[in-house]
Design a protein around this motif. Structure first.
Motif, PDB file in Angstrom:
ATOM      1  N   UNK A   1      -7.591  -0.855  -8.236  1.00 52.25           N
ATOM      2  CA  UNK A   1      -8.158  -2.197  -8.044  1.00 52.25           C
ATOM      3  C   UNK A   1      -9.507  -2.109  -7.328  1.00 52.25           C
ATOM      4  N   UNK A   2      -9.603  -1.258  -6.317  1.00 49.82           N
ATOM      5  CA  UNK A   2     -10.855  -1.108  -5.576  1.00 49.82           C
ATOM      6  C   UNK A   2     -11.957  -0.548  -6.467  1.00 49.82           C
ATOM      7  N   UNK A   3     -11.644   0.474  -7.243  1.00 49.10           N
ATOM      8  CA  UNK A   3     -12.638   1.064  -8.147  1.00 49.10           C
ATOM      9  C   UNK A   3     -13.076   0.034  -9.190  1.00 49.10           C
ATOM     10  N   UNK A   4     -12.135  -0.704  -9.753  1.00 45.28           N
ATOM     11  CA  UNK A   4     -12.477  -1.721 -10.756  1.00 45.28           C
ATOM     12  C   UNK A   4     -13.365  -2.809 -10.159  1.00 45.28           C
ATOM     13  N   UNK A   5     -13.085  -3.215  -8.936  1.00 44.14           N
ATOM     14  CA  UNK A   5     -13.909  -4.245  -8.297  1.00 44.14           C
ATOM     15  C   UNK A   5     -15.339  -3.759  -8.086  1.00 44.14           C
TER      16      UNK A   5
ATOM     17  N   UNK B   1      -5.719   4.901   1.477  1.00 46.05           N
ATOM     18  CA  UNK B   1      -5.579   6.207   2.120  1.00 46.05           C
ATOM     19  C   UNK B   1      -4.488   6.162   3.188  1.00 46.05           C
ATOM     20  N   UNK B   2      -4.518   5.134   4.019  1.00 47.55           N
ATOM     21  CA  UNK B   2      -3.493   5.007   5.061  1.00 47.55           C
ATOM     22  C   UNK B   2      -2.108   4.843   4.446  1.00 47.55           C
ATOM     23  N   UNK B   3      -2.038   4.119   3.343  1.00 52.39           N
ATOM     24  CA  UNK B   3      -0.762   3.935   2.661  1.00 52.39           C
ATOM     25  C   UNK B   3      -0.259   5.258   2.078  1.00 52.39           C
ATOM     26  N   UNK B   4      -1.143   6.027   1.461  1.00 53.54           N
ATOM     27  CA  UNK B   4      -0.754   7.333   0.914  1.00 53.54           C
ATOM     28  C   UNK B   4      -0.336   8.294   2.022  1.00 53.54           C
ATOM     29  N   UNK B   5      -1.030   8.246   3.133  1.00 56.62           N
ATOM     30  CA  UNK B   5      -0.666   9.091   4.269  1.00 56.62           C
ATOM     31  C   UNK B   5       0.708   8.701   4.809  1.00 56.62           C
TER      32      UNK B   5
ATOM     33  N   UNK C   1       7.260   7.582  -7.230  1.00 51.77           N
ATOM     34  CA  UNK C   1       7.257   6.120  -7.302  1.00 51.77           C
ATOM     35  C   UNK C   1       6.540   5.453  -6.124  1.00 51.77           C
ATOM     36  N   UNK C   2       6.622   6.060  -4.957  1.00 49.32           N
ATOM     37  CA  UNK C   2       5.940   5.475  -3.802  1.00 49.32           C
ATOM     38  C   UNK C   2       4.436   5.705  -3.839  1.00 49.32           C
ATOM     39  N   UNK C   3       3.985   6.789  -4.461  1.00 48.85           N
ATOM     40  CA  UNK C   3       2.545   7.046  -4.525  1.00 48.85           C
ATOM     41  C   UNK C   3       1.838   6.200  -5.574  1.00 48.85           C
ATOM     42  N   UNK C   4       2.593   5.541  -6.457  1.00 45.47           N
ATOM     43  CA  UNK C   4       1.960   4.651  -7.428  1.00 45.47           C
ATOM     44  C   UNK C   4       1.367   3.427  -6.746  1.00 45.47           C
ATOM     45  N   UNK C   5       1.922   3.020  -5.620  1.00 42.77           N
ATOM     46  CA  UNK C   5       1.409   1.835  -4.922  1.00 42.77           C
ATOM     47  C   UNK C   5      -0.002   2.068  -4.381  1.00 42.77           C
ATOM     48  N   UNK C   6      -0.259   3.151  -3.614  1.00 41.34           N
ATOM     49  CA  UNK C   6      -1.645   3.390  -3.194  1.00 41.34           C
ATOM     50  C   UNK C   6      -2.571   3.648  -4.381  1.00 41.34           C
TER      51      UNK C   6
END
Length: 118
Positions: free
Chosen positions: A105-109, A74-78, A94-99
């Motif tokens: 990864x968090x959902x999969x974990x 969330x902080x990264x997207x903000x 392209x920058x929003x693909x990172x968050x």
């Protein structure tokens, strides 16, 4: 929170997360502001429903942990959104693909954790 159950915790997190995007939208992009105001209004509706149905909705410590783990994406997207509007970039996708990758990864974990427990 007032009465802690899964619905009130998730709606309160959505409501709190919408505020910075509402302010960013009011400064630079009214479409973003309107979408986030709609999300905040839906989360207030869910919050009221969660308060009314307190005894019928269970508590979920996994949900609270999950919402805490979504803080970094969330902080990264903000940050990406603020950078996009402050620097007049032409493409933010392209920058929003990172968050989005960190959210995936968090959902999969958490899905793997819940499957292992069951």
């Amino acid at each position: 929170m007032f009465r802690s159950n899964a619905l009130t915790v998730s709606c309160c997190a959505i409501f709190n997360a919408a505020f910075p995007f509402i302010i960013i939208g009011m400064i630079w992009n009214m479409v973003l502001a309107y979408v986030m105001i709609g999300m905040a209004a839906l989360s207030v509706t869910g919050l009221i429903a969660g308060l009314c149905l307190n005894n019928k909705i269970p508590q979920s410590s996994e949900l609270k942990d999950f919402l805490l783990d979504l803080g970094f994406p969330y902080a990264l997207a903000l940050s990406v959104t603020v950078t996009y509007f402050c620097t007049d970039m032409t493409d933010v996708l392209p920058l929003l693909w990172i968050p989005a990758f960190f959210v995936l990864i968090t959902v999969a974990a958490y899905v793997m954790k819940l499957k292992k427990r069951a």
